[in-house]
Design an enzyme around this catalytic site. Structure first.
Site, short mmCIF file in Angstrom:
data_model
loop_
_atom_site.label_atom_id
_atom_site.label_comp_id
_atom_site.label_asym_id
_atom_site.label_seq_id
_atom_site.Cartn_x
_atom_site.Cartn_y
_atom_site.Cartn_z
N SER A 102 13.44 78.96 38.11
CA SER A 102 13.02 78.32 36.86
C SER A 102 13.74 78.96 35.67
CB SER A 102 11.50 78.40 36.74
OG SER A 102 11.01 77.45 35.83
N HIS A 151 7.42 72.93 42.42
CA HIS A 151 8.22 73.85 41.61
C HIS A 151 8.08 75.30 42.08
CE1 HIS A 151 10.48 75.19 38.18
NE2 HIS A 151 9.47 75.90 37.69
#
Length: 255
Positions: free
Chosen positions: A86, A236
């Site tokens: 991320s 994610h």
């Protein structure tokens, strides 16, 4: 200043730098660090304003990438593999843009070199309310955050960074004031300067919307030697949801 880090594995092995995401710490990627430690010299990093690293008013990607550069110079590491998740993936990509000669292989976990719309408004509001209330327990903080954040797993992830400070009060380890102020900088793209020719692997969670088909051209332009791996059944937080598949993909790529 030097960022906080943990080093595991044999220091004579090839080095891998591991970089966490927003609101996280090096502990979040311990599952990756442990899997790599038997074959690599693993350096797991707390980014500035996170974990046990120093706090500073700047959160730009070039500055955070330079923090990694300073650490590598301190450790006398000429060439490394980079693994970033991320926001940490953007730091890794920025490092590859600025210091390509020091990158062997680059692994980016579920993020693209693009600007993103705001998606953490509720989280930031929850964190700021906890900070203002000066809570006395994690359960109290969880109760406050539950009115903003419905997913218990997200709250538990955030609560890992709630710890007693030097005054004995519960406080966020990350620098919430600066993250709130610099949020637009964090969601923005890295500073593009040229194409990075290092071998690159983008690993996407199948259920995540962080890497999308419309990002393909930008990825190919900035990282022309990139390939992709999709982890089925993961979002994610793919390293937490499907650690074996993610770790195997990383190891197969960098060995």
């Amino acid at each position: 200043m030097l960022v906080n880090y943990q080093q595991t594995g044999d220091a004579t092995n090839p080095a891998v730098i591991i970089i966490h995401g927003l609101f996280g710490s090096l502990e979040n990627l311990n599952v990756v660090a442990r899997a790599l430690a038997s074959n690599f010299n693993v350096i797991n990093v707390d980014l500035r304003n996170h974990g046990r690293s120093f706090h500073d008013v700047d959160m730009s990607y070039p500055v955070m990438a330079n923090d990694i550069k300073i650490l590598l110079d301190e450790l006398k590491l000429d060439k490394v593999h980079l693994v970033g998740h991320s926001m940490g993936g953007k730091v890794a990509m920025q490092f590859a843009q600025l210091f390509a000669e020091q990158v062997d292989k680059l692994v980016v976990l579920d993020i693209a070199p693009v600007a993103y719309h705001s998606r953490h408004d509720a989280i930031i509001a929850a964190l700021n309310e906890v900070q203002q209330r000066q809570v006395s327990s994690r359960s109290e903080a969880d109760g406050i955050m539950s009115t903003y954040i419905g997913t218990p797993g997200v709250r538990q992830f955030l609560l890992k960074s709630l710890a007693k400070n030097e005054a004995g009060q519960l406080a966020w380890r990350f620098n919430l004031d600066v993250i709130t102020e610099k949020y637009d900088t964090i969601t923005d793209n890295i500073n593009e300067s040229h194409s990075c020719l290092c071998d690159t692997l983008f690993i996407k969670g199948n259920n995540s919307d962080y890497i999308l088909p419309e990002h393909k051209d930008n990825i190919a332009r900035l990282f022309p030697n990139a390939r992709a791996k999709i982890i089925q059944g993961a979002g994610h937080w793919l390293h937490a949801e499907k650690p074996d598949a993610v770790n195997r993909s990383i190891i197969d790529f960098i060995q």
